[in-house]
Structures are given as structure tokens and as C-alpha cells.
Design an enzyme around this catalytic site. Sequence first.
Site, PDB file in Angstrom:
ATOM      1  N   LYS A  10       0.814  -1.217   0.000  1.00  0.00           N
ATOM      2  CA  LYS A  10       0.000   0.000   0.000  1.00  0.00           C
ATOM      3  C   LYS A  10       0.847   1.266   0.000  1.00  0.00           C
ATOM      4  O   LYS A  10       0.312   2.369  -0.134  1.00  0.00           O
ATOM      5  CB  LYS A  10      -0.933   0.012   1.213  1.00  0.00           C
ATOM      6  CG  LYS A  10      -1.984  -1.072   1.155  1.00  0.00           C
ATOM      7  CD  LYS A  10      -2.906  -1.015   2.346  1.00  0.00           C
ATOM      8  CE  LYS A  10      -3.949  -2.112   2.270  1.00  0.00           C
ATOM      9  NZ  LYS A  10      -4.838  -2.086   3.426  1.00  0.00           N
ATOM     10  N   CYS A  11       2.149   1.132   0.146  1.00  0.00           N
ATOM     11  CA  CYS A  11       3.064   2.280   0.229  1.00  0.00           C
ATOM     12  C   CYS A  11       3.708   2.541  -1.130  1.00  0.00           C
ATOM     13  O   CYS A  11       4.339   1.658  -1.711  1.00  0.00           O
ATOM     14  CB  CYS A  11       4.138   1.987   1.278  1.00  0.00           C
ATOM     15  SG  CYS A  11       5.489   3.177   1.307  1.00  0.00           S
ATOM     16  N   GLY A  12       3.565   3.759  -1.625  1.00  0.00           N
ATOM     17  CA  GLY A  12       4.136   4.120  -2.917  1.00  0.00           C
ATOM     18  C   GLY A  12       5.645   3.988  -2.967  1.00  0.00           C
ATOM     19  O   GLY A  12       6.202   3.485  -3.943  1.00  0.00           O
TER      20      GLY A  12
END
Length: 116
Positions: A10-12
Site C-alpha cells: 500500500k506504500c508508494g
Amino acid sequence: MKATIWHNPKCGTSRKTLAILEETPEIELEVIEYLKNPPTRTKLEQLYRDAGITPKDGLRARGSPAEDLGLMDDDATGDQILDAMASNPVLIERPLVETEKGVKLCRPQDLVREII
């Protein structure tokens, strides 16, 4: 070369770091979604030591309960932070990458290039 990434999909920044690793020839990649399979306290201690950072440097402040738990306070110890991370992996800043050349907390993602 083997590379292990402690990853949050979920982390860019974590996704961008993973893409760099996937695009690098000759990397044998292990992806660990650390929220599902968190590192042990001992492993975290080793990763931070090898990266040359403190547990406080590896603490995720934004989007975590770190402040509510008092972990951002000046008197919070490395042991307290590591214990908290081991029991609540959302406190771990990501992505951490480990290769035979070292360990990096890859924020920004291009830091991974230093160890591949």
C-alpha cells in the site's frame, strides 16, 4: 545477488523500491510483506545496526500510533521502540532492503541502488 525487501504494497515508496529491484538483472528477490510476516525484534535490531541507524530512525511516525505510545519522546529508548515494533509492525518505517552489500531504509527509493 540476493535481496530481501520488507514491503508494504500500500506504500508508494515501497512499490517504487520493489520495482527497482525487479528491474535489476541478476537479483534473486525475496519479498516479505512485513505487516503479515513481521521481522522479529532480533532481526530488526540486526537490520538497523547493519543500516547504521537507530530504532528511532526506523520508526514510522506518520500513520502509526508512535506518538500516542510515547515513542517520539526524547526519553524513549531503542529497546522500548524495538519492543513496540515487534508487537505492532505498523510502527516499522518501510521499505527496508537487505543485500550482501548492506541494509538501507529506502526513503527515497533510489537509496536502494547503493546496495545492489
